[in-house]
Enzyme design. Structure first.
Site, PDB file in Angstrom:
ATOM      1  N   ARG A 124       0.817  -1.235   0.000  1.00  0.00           N
ATOM      2  CA  ARG A 124       0.000   0.000   0.000  1.00  0.00           C
ATOM      3  C   ARG A 124       0.840   1.270   0.000  1.00  0.00           C
ATOM      4  NH1 ARG A 124      -2.971  -3.066   3.733  1.00  0.00           N
ATOM      5  NH2 ARG A 124      -4.721  -4.079   2.688  1.00  0.00           N
ATOM      6  N   LYS A 146       3.763  11.694 -10.645  1.00  0.00           N
ATOM      7  CA  LYS A 146       2.850  10.921 -11.494  1.00  0.00           C
ATOM      8  C   LYS A 146       3.529   9.612 -11.859  1.00  0.00           C
ATOM      9  CE  LYS A 146       0.162  14.371 -14.045  1.00  0.00           C
ATOM     10  NZ  LYS A 146      -0.169  14.816 -15.421  1.00  0.00           N
ATOM     11  N   GLU A 188      11.023  19.308 -23.885  1.00  0.00           N
ATOM     12  CA  GLU A 188      10.348  19.584 -22.605  1.00  0.00           C
ATOM     13  C   GLU A 188      11.031  20.744 -21.862  1.00  0.00           C
ATOM     14  OE1 GLU A 188       7.543  18.028 -21.863  1.00  0.00           O
ATOM     15  OE2 GLU A 188       7.608  15.991 -22.698  1.00  0.00           O
ATOM     16  N   LYS A 230       9.097  23.133 -12.706  1.00  0.00           N
ATOM     17  CA  LYS A 230       8.142  22.052 -12.482  1.00  0.00           C
ATOM     18  C   LYS A 230       7.777  21.950 -11.006  1.00  0.00           C
ATOM     19  CE  LYS A 230       6.367  17.643 -13.535  1.00  0.00           C
ATOM     20  NZ  LYS A 230       6.321  16.466 -14.383  1.00  0.00           N
ATOM     21  N   GLU A 240      -3.148  18.087 -10.299  1.00  0.00           N
ATOM     22  CA  GLU A 240      -3.660  18.590 -11.574  1.00  0.00           C
ATOM     23  C   GLU A 240      -5.160  18.869 -11.520  1.00  0.00           C
ATOM     24  OE1 GLU A 240      -1.739  16.919 -15.100  1.00  0.00           O
ATOM     25  OE2 GLU A 240      -3.634  17.076 -16.145  1.00  0.00           O
ATOM     26  N   ARG A 246      -1.024  23.157 -13.095  1.00  0.00           N
ATOM     27  CA  ARG A 246      -0.325  21.983 -13.607  1.00  0.00           C
ATOM     28  C   ARG A 246      -0.768  21.633 -15.024  1.00  0.00           C
ATOM     29  NH1 ARG A 246       1.700  16.664 -10.179  1.00  0.00           N
ATOM     30  NH2 ARG A 246       2.915  15.843 -11.881  1.00  0.00           N
ATOM     31  N   ASN A 250       0.892  20.577 -19.826  1.00  0.00           N
ATOM     32  CA  ASN A 250       0.459  19.811 -20.994  1.00  0.00           C
ATOM     33  C   ASN A 250       0.580  20.622 -22.276  1.00  0.00           C
ATOM     34  OD1 ASN A 250      -0.268  17.514 -19.499  1.00  0.00           O
ATOM     35  ND2 ASN A 250      -2.158  18.509 -18.883  1.00  0.00           N
ATOM     36  N   HIS A 253       0.979  19.101 -25.650  1.00  0.00           N
ATOM     37  CA  HIS A 253       0.769  17.666 -25.443  1.00  0.00           C
ATOM     38  C   HIS A 253      -0.550  17.134 -25.990  1.00  0.00           C
ATOM     39  CE1 HIS A 253       4.359  17.886 -23.059  1.00  0.00           C
ATOM     40  NE2 HIS A 253       4.281  16.614 -22.724  1.00  0.00           N
ATOM     41  N   HIS A 257       0.107  14.139 -28.150  1.00  0.00           N
ATOM     42  CA  HIS A 257      -0.389  12.768 -27.906  1.00  0.00           C
ATOM     43  C   HIS A 257      -1.120  12.226 -29.117  1.00  0.00           C
ATOM     44  CE1 HIS A 257      -0.250  13.376 -23.270  1.00  0.00           C
ATOM     45  NE2 HIS A 257       0.864  12.835 -23.721  1.00  0.00           N
ATOM     46  N   HIS A 271       8.267  10.824 -27.984  1.00  0.00           N
ATOM     47  CA  HIS A 271       7.361  11.722 -27.249  1.00  0.00           C
ATOM     48  C   HIS A 271       7.783  13.188 -27.374  1.00  0.00           C
ATOM     49  CE1 HIS A 271       4.752  13.244 -24.114  1.00  0.00           C
ATOM     50  NE2 HIS A 271       5.807  13.771 -23.530  1.00  0.00           N
TER      51      HIS A 271
HETATM   52  N1  LIG Z   1       5.469  10.725 -14.867  1.00  0.00           N
HETATM   53  C1  LIG Z   1       5.508  11.800 -15.595  1.00  0.00           C
HETATM   54  O1  LIG Z   1       5.195  12.910 -15.128  1.00  0.00           O
HETATM   55  C2  LIG Z   1       5.980  11.693 -17.004  1.00  0.00           C
HETATM   56  C3  LIG Z   1       6.266  12.858 -17.726  1.00  0.00           C
HETATM   57  C4  LIG Z   1       6.762  12.721 -19.017  1.00  0.00           C
HETATM   58  C5  LIG Z   1       6.968  11.459 -19.562  1.00  0.00           C
HETATM   59  N2  LIG Z   1       6.673  10.352 -18.826  1.00  0.00           N
HETATM   60  C6  LIG Z   1       6.911   9.016 -19.364  1.00  0.00           C
HETATM   61  O2  LIG Z   1       8.304   8.862 -19.591  1.00  0.00           O
HETATM   62  C7  LIG Z   1       8.504   7.867 -20.596  1.00  0.00           C
HETATM   63  C8  LIG Z   1       9.570   8.356 -21.539  1.00  0.00           C
HETATM   64  O3  LIG Z   1      10.761   8.558 -20.823  1.00  0.00           O
HETATM   65  P1  LIG Z   1      12.186   8.567 -21.550  1.00  0.00           P
HETATM   66  O4  LIG Z   1      12.122   9.439 -22.734  1.00  0.00           O
HETATM   67  O5  LIG Z   1      13.186   8.800 -20.511  1.00  0.00           O
HETATM   68  O6  LIG Z   1      12.260   7.091 -22.155  1.00  0.00           O
HETATM   69  P2  LIG Z   1      13.003   5.734 -21.701  1.00  0.00           P
HETATM   70  O7  LIG Z   1      12.937   5.531 -20.256  1.00  0.00           O
HETATM   71  O8  LIG Z   1      12.445   4.686 -22.584  1.00  0.00           O
HETATM   72  O9  LIG Z   1      14.507   6.020 -22.133  1.00  0.00           O
HETATM   73  C9  LIG Z   1      14.826   6.183 -23.497  1.00  0.00           C
HETATM   74  C10 LIG Z   1      15.924   5.218 -23.932  1.00  0.00           C
HETATM   75  O10 LIG Z   1      17.165   5.693 -23.446  1.00  0.00           O
HETATM   76  C11 LIG Z   1      17.859   4.676 -22.741  1.00  0.00           C
HETATM   77  N3  LIG Z   1      18.640   5.366 -21.736  1.00  0.00           N
HETATM   78  C12 LIG Z   1      18.221   5.870 -20.560  1.00  0.00           C
HETATM   79  N4  LIG Z   1      19.206   6.550 -19.971  1.00  0.00           N
HETATM   80  C13 LIG Z   1      20.278   6.466 -20.778  1.00  0.00           C
HETATM   81  C14 LIG Z   1      21.588   6.990 -20.731  1.00  0.00           C
HETATM   82  N5  LIG Z   1      21.981   7.785 -19.724  1.00  0.00           N
HETATM   83  N6  LIG Z   1      22.449   6.692 -21.739  1.00  0.00           N
HETATM   84  C15 LIG Z   1      22.037   5.942 -22.785  1.00  0.00           C
HETATM   85  N7  LIG Z   1      20.802   5.431 -22.902  1.00  0.00           N
HETATM   86  C16 LIG Z   1      19.921   5.703 -21.899  1.00  0.00           C
HETATM   87  C17 LIG Z   1      16.803   3.742 -22.248  1.00  0.00           C
HETATM   88  O11 LIG Z   1      17.304   2.450 -22.048  1.00  0.00           O
HETATM   89  C18 LIG Z   1      15.783   3.809 -23.396  1.00  0.00           C
HETATM   90  O12 LIG Z   1      16.158   2.915 -24.399  1.00  0.00           O
HETATM   91  C19 LIG Z   1       7.157   7.642 -21.251  1.00  0.00           C
HETATM   92  O13 LIG Z   1       6.654   6.403 -20.837  1.00  0.00           O
HETATM   93  C20 LIG Z   1       6.294   8.771 -20.710  1.00  0.00           C
HETATM   94  O14 LIG Z   1       4.937   8.408 -20.599  1.00  0.00           O
HETATM   95  C21 LIG Z   1       6.195  10.460 -17.566  1.00  0.00           C
HETATM   96 ZN   LIG Z   2       5.853  15.369 -22.115  1.00  0.00          ZN
END
Ligand SMILES: NC(=O)c1ccc[n+]([C@@H]2O[C@H](COP(=O)([O-])OP(=O)(O)OC[C@H]3O[C@@H](n4cnc5c(N)ncnc54)[C@H](O)[C@@H]3O)[C@@H](O)[C@H]2O)c1
Ligand SMILES: [Zn+2]
Length: 383
Positions: A124, A146, A188, A230, A240, A246, A250, A253, A257, A271
């Protein structure tokens, strides 16, 4: 190595620090010790990040006599699903955890969202720490609490708000990040300038190229400024609220999306690339509706293009889909209320605002124009 910058997310009992700096992985144990409730962590990471960045992190834990287990998952968005979530929770339970055990999410947004959601639900709710290793994760997903996984019905539809107890953003980890991922995360960063901080945006116009080229001082400054932005927004609007601050995060976005959905959430359009396109569309629509100048829209377009980001949907997806196909996912977006589209538009650079009643017909016409082939291509077509 200088001391990290310490930024605070002011959330009362759930307040936490974001540490931004260099060489932080190697000091992991010393930096984390204060937030751990027992000298033991479970590190969740992906195979790529494990290969590149796990060893110094583990050495840092060993140096502070913090016990650790590691769980490595396959890299990529596909890992953020129910199957991997179930497996991860069971693997963690097999290791025998207590309420006072802390999870560590070492990786990009995929690992952060997945491990964060596991932390939100295991027993939990247990503590977790974000150690973001992509630019996107350092400036966005690791801060704000999030957490989520994807389902066949859409992205991030199952999740929870669960704040980390600390964020360690080591900009040295960005040295191994592929250029395309870096540029996508940069979208971003620009977003914070465009919604609330014109001075930051103008600084990025001057320094963005150095950031992408590897200047760690610029990277540190940009990550810190983004996290401050942020953190301030999240502190004022943790969950949000409708019409809350907040929602501004977006920006770009809703369009983004829809474009990601149309492109199939894969390598075709990352993304951040979709967000870059979405921000350009939001500026163009704002100009069309008389909220901002066409010069401002052109200016941000030039900067995003210079940073290697796409800004022309005609060349990315044009011809492959009709405007209605883009509108459909926009109307399914979880931010849609009573069929009315809410968009974030701008009065200029650094001045975003929420518009709640955008008519789908107006949007369809606007998108049809944006998706038409570029004028040069049109001229080449026979009459
Ligand atoms: N929670 C939130 O508020 C929020 C906000 C924005 C995005 N997201 C989520 O984040 C995700 C995208 O995140 P991302 O772009 O980091 O993608 P990711 O975690 O898939 O990383 C991208 C790629 O880079 C590689 N990688 C990571 N760090 C590395 C490094 N230092 N050197 C080399 N390779 C590396 C990973 O293995 C992966 O292949 C999505 O699922 C999205 O929905 C969440
Ligand atoms: Zn984003």
């Amino acid at each position: 190595m200088s001391a990290p910058q310490r930024l605070r997310v002011e959330l009362g009992a759930r307040a936490y620090e974001i540490l931004v700096g260099r060489g932080l992985l190697a000091q992991s144990g010393a930096l984390l010790a204060r937030v751990l409730r027992q000298p033991r962590v479970i590190v969740v990471t992906d195979e790529t990040v494990a290969r590149l960045h796990l060893p110094p992190f583990i050495a840092g834990l060993d140096a502070a006599q913090i016990a650790h287990d590691e769980i490595r998952l396959p890299p990529g968005e596909g890992t953020k699903d129910f199957a991997h979530f179930a497996r991860l929770c069971q693997d963690i339970l097999e290791l025998g955890i207590e309420r006072s055990t802390t999870l560590v999410a070492l990786g990009g947004g995929v690992i952060g969202d997945l491990a964060g959601f596991a932390a939100a639900t295991l027993l939990r709710g247990i503590n977790y720490v974000q150690v973001p290793t992509t630019l996107l994760a350092q400036v966005d997903s690791s801060v704000g609490g999030k957490t989520a996984i994807d389902t066949p019905q859409g992205k991030n539809l199952v999740g929870a708000f669960h704040q980390p107890v600390m964020v360690l953003a080591d900009v040295d980890t960005l040295a191994t990040l592929p250029r395309r991922e870096l540029a996508a995360g940069y979208a971003e960063v620009v977003k914070y300038g465009l919604i609330r901080d014109r001075v930051f945006y103008e600084w990025l116009e001057t320094n963005g190229a150095a950031l992408l080229a590897g200047d760690t001082a610029v990277r540190e400054a940009a990550v810190a400024r983004s996290c401050i932005a942020k953190a301030a927004i999240v502190a004022g609007d943790e969950r949000e609220r409708e019409r809350g601050e907040r929602v501004l995060l977006n920006f770009g976005h809703t369009f983004g999306h829809a474009l990601e959905a149309a492109a199939g959430f894969g390598d075709m359009l990352l993304h951040g690339e979709a967000v870059a396109l979405g921000m350009r569309l939001a500026f163009d629509l704002s100009a069309r509706l008389g909220f901002c100048s066409a010069e401002a829209a052109a200016r941000i377009g030039r900067h995003l293009t210079a940073m290697g980001l796409p800004t022309d949907i005609a060349s990315v997806l044009g011809g492959r889909l009709a405007p209605g196909q883009l509108l459909a996912p926009m109307q399914k977006d979880k931010k849609v209320k009573d069929g009315q589209l809410t968009l974030i538009l701008v009065r200029g650079i650094g001045d975003a605002f929420i518009v709640e009643d955008v008519a789908p017909s107006l949007l369809e016409e606007f998108l049809a124009e944006a998706m038409a082939p570029p004028k040069s291509a049109r001229a080449a077509l026979p009459p």
